[in-house]
Every structure is written in structure tokens, then in C-alpha cells.
Design a protein around this motif. Structure first.
Motif, PDB file in Angstrom:
ATOM      1  N   GLY A   9      37.205   4.603  71.692  1.00  0.00           N
ATOM      2  CA  GLY A   9      38.651   4.452  71.748  1.00  0.00           C
ATOM      3  C   GLY A   9      39.117   3.330  70.834  1.00  0.00           C
ATOM      4  N   HIS A  10      38.452   2.180  70.921  1.00  0.00           N
ATOM      5  CA  HIS A  10      38.712   1.098  69.960  1.00  0.00           C
ATOM      6  C   HIS A  10      38.002   1.430  68.654  1.00  0.00           C
ATOM      7  CE1 HIS A  10      39.547  -2.883  68.419  1.00  0.00           C
ATOM      8  NE2 HIS A  10      38.262  -3.153  68.300  1.00  0.00           N
ATOM      9  N   THR A  11      36.769   1.879  68.769  1.00  0.00           N
ATOM     10  CA  THR A  11      36.007   2.441  67.650  1.00  0.00           C
ATOM     11  C   THR A  11      35.318   3.703  68.159  1.00  0.00           C
ATOM     12  OG1 THR A  11      33.992   1.185  68.170  1.00  0.00           O
ATOM     13  CG2 THR A  11      35.559   0.161  66.628  1.00  0.00           C
ATOM     14  N   GLU A  12      34.694   4.434  67.247  1.00  0.00           N
ATOM     15  CA  GLU A  12      34.020   5.682  67.630  1.00  0.00           C
ATOM     16  C   GLU A  12      32.903   5.454  68.629  1.00  0.00           C
ATOM     17  OE1 GLU A  12      33.977   8.985  64.231  1.00  0.00           O
ATOM     18  OE2 GLU A  12      33.033   7.112  63.592  1.00  0.00           O
ATOM     19  N   GLY A  13      32.164   4.368  68.441  1.00  0.00           N
ATOM     20  CA  GLY A  13      30.991   4.135  69.277  1.00  0.00           C
ATOM     21  C   GLY A  13      31.020   2.825  70.028  1.00  0.00           C
ATOM     22  N   GLY A  14      32.206   2.402  70.430  1.00  0.00           N
ATOM     23  CA  GLY A  14      32.303   1.175  71.211  1.00  0.00           C
ATOM     24  C   GLY A  14      31.534   1.287  72.520  1.00  0.00           C
ATOM     25  N   SER A  15      30.982   0.170  72.967  1.00  0.00           N
ATOM     26  CA  SER A  15      30.186   0.169  74.191  1.00  0.00           C
ATOM     27  C   SER A  15      30.519  -1.032  75.063  1.00  0.00           C
ATOM     28  CB  SER A  15      28.685   0.111  73.868  1.00  0.00           C
ATOM     29  OG  SER A  15      28.253   1.246  73.162  1.00  0.00           O
ATOM     30  N   CYS A  16      30.340  -0.844  76.362  1.00  0.00           N
ATOM     31  CA  CYS A  16      30.319  -1.948  77.314  1.00  0.00           C
ATOM     32  C   CYS A  16      28.900  -2.047  77.862  1.00  0.00           C
ATOM     33  CB  CYS A  16      31.295  -1.703  78.462  1.00  0.00           C
ATOM     34  SG  CYS A  16      33.035  -1.601  77.982  1.00  0.00           S
ATOM     35  N   TYR A  17      28.507  -3.246  78.253  1.00  0.00           N
ATOM     36  CA  TYR A  17      27.173  -3.450  78.808  1.00  0.00           C
ATOM     37  C   TYR A  17      27.291  -3.948  80.240  1.00  0.00           C
ATOM     38  CZ  TYR A  17      25.612  -2.888  74.010  1.00  0.00           C
ATOM     39  OH  TYR A  17      25.373  -2.386  72.752  1.00  0.00           O
ATOM     40  N   TYR A  18      26.711  -3.177  81.165  1.00  0.00           N
ATOM     41  CA  TYR A  18      26.856  -3.442  82.596  1.00  0.00           C
ATOM     42  C   TYR A  18      25.517  -3.830  83.197  1.00  0.00           C
ATOM     43  CZ  TYR A  18      27.871  -2.486  87.548  1.00  0.00           C
ATOM     44  OH  TYR A  18      28.024  -2.574  88.916  1.00  0.00           O
TER      45      TYR A  18
ATOM     46  N   SER B 186      41.611   5.593  69.220  1.00  0.00           N
ATOM     47  CA  SER B 186      42.403   6.595  69.935  1.00  0.00           C
ATOM     48  C   SER B 186      42.849   6.007  71.263  1.00  0.00           C
ATOM     49  CB  SER B 186      41.582   7.862  70.183  1.00  0.00           C
ATOM     50  OG  SER B 186      42.204   8.692  71.150  1.00  0.00           O
ATOM     51  N   MET B 187      44.163   5.942  71.481  1.00  0.00           N
ATOM     52  CA  MET B 187      44.666   5.398  72.742  1.00  0.00           C
ATOM     53  C   MET B 187      44.263   6.263  73.927  1.00  0.00           C
ATOM     54  SD  MET B 187      46.119   3.109  74.508  1.00  0.00           S
ATOM     55  CE  MET B 187      46.858   2.029  73.268  1.00  0.00           C
ATOM     56  N   SER B 188      44.387   7.565  73.792  1.00  0.00           N
ATOM     57  CA  SER B 188      44.020   8.428  74.914  1.00  0.00           C
ATOM     58  C   SER B 188      42.542   8.289  75.239  1.00  0.00           C
ATOM     59  CB  SER B 188      44.357   9.892  74.597  1.00  0.00           C
ATOM     60  OG  SER B 188      43.645  10.356  73.463  1.00  0.00           O
ATOM     61  N   GLU B 189      41.729   8.113  74.197  1.00  0.00           N
ATOM     62  CA  GLU B 189      40.288   7.998  74.411  1.00  0.00           C
ATOM     63  C   GLU B 189      39.920   6.675  75.073  1.00  0.00           C
ATOM     64  OE1 GLU B 189      36.669  10.028  71.928  1.00  0.00           O
ATOM     65  OE2 GLU B 189      38.006   8.690  70.823  1.00  0.00           O
ATOM     66  N   ILE B 190      40.547   5.585  74.655  1.00  0.00           N
ATOM     67  CA  ILE B 190      40.173   4.296  75.237  1.00  0.00           C
ATOM     68  C   ILE B 190      40.594   4.219  76.701  1.00  0.00           C
ATOM     69  CG2 ILE B 190      42.229   2.890  74.675  1.00  0.00           C
ATOM     70  CD1 ILE B 190      40.274   0.671  73.799  1.00  0.00           C
ATOM     71  N   VAL B 191      41.756   4.766  77.026  1.00  0.00           N
ATOM     72  CA  VAL B 191      42.194   4.769  78.423  1.00  0.00           C
ATOM     73  C   VAL B 191      41.271   5.638  79.262  1.00  0.00           C
ATOM     74  CG1 VAL B 191      44.036   5.484  79.995  1.00  0.00           C
ATOM     75  CG2 VAL B 191      44.592   4.213  77.906  1.00  0.00           C
ATOM     76  N   ARG B 192      40.893   6.787  78.731  1.00  0.00           N
ATOM     77  CA  ARG B 192      39.970   7.658  79.451  1.00  0.00           C
ATOM     78  C   ARG B 192      38.618   6.975  79.638  1.00  0.00           C
ATOM     79  NH1 ARG B 192      40.829  11.831  76.810  1.00  0.00           N
ATOM     80  NH2 ARG B 192      39.185  11.688  75.227  1.00  0.00           N
TER      81      ARG B 192
ATOM     82  N   PHE C 118      30.089  -6.772  80.063  1.00  0.00           N
ATOM     83  CA  PHE C 118      30.550  -7.262  78.767  1.00  0.00           C
ATOM     84  C   PHE C 118      31.326  -6.114  78.122  1.00  0.00           C
ATOM     85  CE2 PHE C 118      26.819  -9.810  79.776  1.00  0.00           C
ATOM     86  CZ  PHE C 118      27.313 -11.094  79.564  1.00  0.00           C
ATOM     87  N   SER C 119      32.640  -6.297  77.981  1.00  0.00           N
ATOM     88  CA  SER C 119      33.497  -5.170  77.633  1.00  0.00           C
ATOM     89  C   SER C 119      33.872  -5.097  76.158  1.00  0.00           C
ATOM     90  CB  SER C 119      34.779  -5.208  78.469  1.00  0.00           C
ATOM     91  OG  SER C 119      35.557  -6.355  78.173  1.00  0.00           O
ATOM     92  N   GLY C 120      33.432  -6.065  75.347  1.00  0.00           N
ATOM     93  CA  GLY C 120      33.793  -6.023  73.940  1.00  0.00           C
ATOM     94  C   GLY C 120      35.296  -5.950  73.766  1.00  0.00           C
ATOM     95  N   ASP C 121      35.758  -5.084  72.856  1.00  0.00           N
ATOM     96  CA  ASP C 121      37.195  -4.920  72.642  1.00  0.00           C
ATOM     97  C   ASP C 121      37.726  -3.658  73.307  1.00  0.00           C
ATOM     98  OD1 ASP C 121      37.007  -7.200  71.177  1.00  0.00           O
ATOM     99  OD2 ASP C 121      37.667  -6.347  69.276  1.00  0.00           O
ATOM    100  N   THR C 122      37.004  -3.182  74.323  1.00  0.00           N
ATOM    101  CA  THR C 122      37.485  -2.027  75.083  1.00  0.00           C
ATOM    102  C   THR C 122      38.528  -2.457  76.104  1.00  0.00           C
ATOM    103  OG1 THR C 122      35.431  -0.753  74.805  1.00  0.00           O
ATOM    104  CG2 THR C 122      36.818  -0.191  76.689  1.00  0.00           C
ATOM    105  N   LEU C 123      38.191  -3.460  76.913  1.00  0.00           N
ATOM    106  CA  LEU C 123      39.073  -3.909  77.992  1.00  0.00           C
ATOM    107  C   LEU C 123      39.284  -5.413  77.903  1.00  0.00           C
ATOM    108  CD1 LEU C 123      40.575  -3.284  80.678  1.00  0.00           C
ATOM    109  CD2 LEU C 123      38.396  -3.736  81.841  1.00  0.00           C
TER     110      LEU C 123
END
Length: 209
Positions: free
Chosen positions: A130-139, A166-172, A147-152
Motif C-alpha cells: 500500500g505504501h510500496t508494493e512489498g511493504g512489510s510489518c514485523y510482528y 495504493s490507499m485502498s491497499e494500505i487500508v486493507r 514494527f510497522s515501517g511506513d504502513t501504520l
């Protein structure tokens, strides 16, 4: 026992985190934003041995010291298998706009849901595009940390007007991958102050219906 140290580095104030397992004196670095010297000082002061570098995404401000730190400590860099284009191409990772020909290749390209066993932790890679094609969070479930990076962010979400956004993708992504976590999960974002899943569930205007 765990400890999280951090530094705000680089030209846009990016959070670089060091997750330390104090029981075994090993650590993991998240988003080596800039300044190998400052990151090395943080690692050395922790008294822990670095076991890996996790990249939440490939934008230049999160990866500028990745190669230097990898070389110095002889560790592997981990990133989403969907983030190759962003990491490797300066016009996509935004480095080109700042005069930087920055390209980083991960040693390990992880898949969504993959468990990375590093520094005595089971670190779940959550792919959150959503922020990028392959953005990740680490849980890390055992300590209730994300660790949410620039997702949240606290009260917000990452920008989506960059290549692959993509706004719809990042929210999803956030609703399906992050909001299903326990309310007391502590969130460490790529910029700004920390927050929690419970707080964002109630207060984040992008997530509240």
C-alpha cells in the motif's frame, strides 16, 4: 528479557530500531536509515551481537546504511520478495530525487507469513502493501511488538502517492493484518511516536468506519 533502542536518522527523520534479546545477548536491526557510525555505536553499546537486518520497505530513507552495516557485521538483509523493484531501482526507491543512486539487494527475500528466527525471536513477516508494493510489518508475538515501517503511524497511515502506492491497499493491509492483533500490541512506526493496535483501532481516522 528484551530491550528496544532507537535512533532518529537521516534527512527525513526516520526511526531505526535495535531489538535486543538480553537473555542471549543477540539483536536485530530494523531499517538502517542512515549513518553507519551512529548505528554501530547503538549496536556496540547494547552489548549484543547483531544477527540480521530487517527492512520494512525499500524507500531510500530506510535503507541508506544497509550495505555498510551488513558488510561490517557480516549479517544478512531480509526484505519482502515483492519489494525487489523498490529496493533495487533508485527512481522507485525515491533516492534519485535526492541525487542518490541507491540500490540494495536483500540476502533473504521472505514471503508473507514467514517466520524469521533471529536473535532468539520468532519474527513474523506480515506483507502489508500500500505504501510500496512489498511493504512489510514485523510482528513478535511473544513480546507483543510490531514494527510497522511506513504502513501504520500514530493516527495515520503511510503515503500512497509514490510508485506502487495504493490507499485502498494500505487500508486493507492494516485492517486484515494489523488490526487482528491484540489491542495491547505495541507499534513502532518508521516515523514519529509509537502507538498501539488498540489505540489505532479506535482513533485512527483512516481505519474507523
Amino acid at each position: 528479557m528484551y530491550k528496544i533502542d532507537s535512533r532518529i536518522l537521516g534527512m527525513v527523520g526516520t526511526n531505526c530500531y535495535l531489538l535486543c534479546n538480553m537473555d542471549i545477548k543477540e539483536c536485530v536491526l530494523i531499517d538502517p536509515a542512515d549513518s553507519q557510525d551512529e548505528i554501530s555505536r547503538m549496536i556496540d553499546e547494547s552489548g549484543c551481537s547483531l544477527k540480521g537486518i530487517l527492512l520494512t520497505h525499500g524507500h531510500f530513507d530506510h535503507i541508506m546504511a544497509a550495505d555498510a552495516v551488513r558488510d561490517k557485521y557480516d549479517v544478512k538483509v531480509y526484505a519482502s520478495c515483492d519489494e525487489k523493484n523498490t529496493l533495487e531501482q533508485p527512481h522507485i526507491n525515491l533516492g534519485e530525487a535526492y541525487g542518490l543512486k541507491l540500490s540494495v539487494k536483500a540476502d533473504v527475500w521472505h514471503k508473507d507469513g514467514e517466520i524469521l528466527k533471529l536473535a532468539g525471536f520468532d519474527i513474523e513477516a506480515l506483507h502489508t502493501p500500500g505504501h510500496t508494493e512489498g511493504g512489510s510489518c514485523y510482528y513478535i508475538r511473544e513480546i507483543g511488538v510490531l514494527f510497522s515501517g511506513d504502513t501504520l503511524f500514530c493516527g495515520s497511515v503511510g503515503r500512497t502517492d509514490f510508485p506502487g502506492g495504493s490507499m485502498s491497499e494500505i487500508v486493507r493491509s492494516i485492517k486484515e493484518k494489523v488490526m487482528v492483533l491484540p489491542d495491547d500490541t505495541k507499534v513502532y512506526p518508521g516515523h514519529g511516536e509509537g502507538t498501539s493496535v488498540g489505540y489505532e483501532r479506535v482513533n485512527n481516522p483512516f481505519l474507523v468506519n
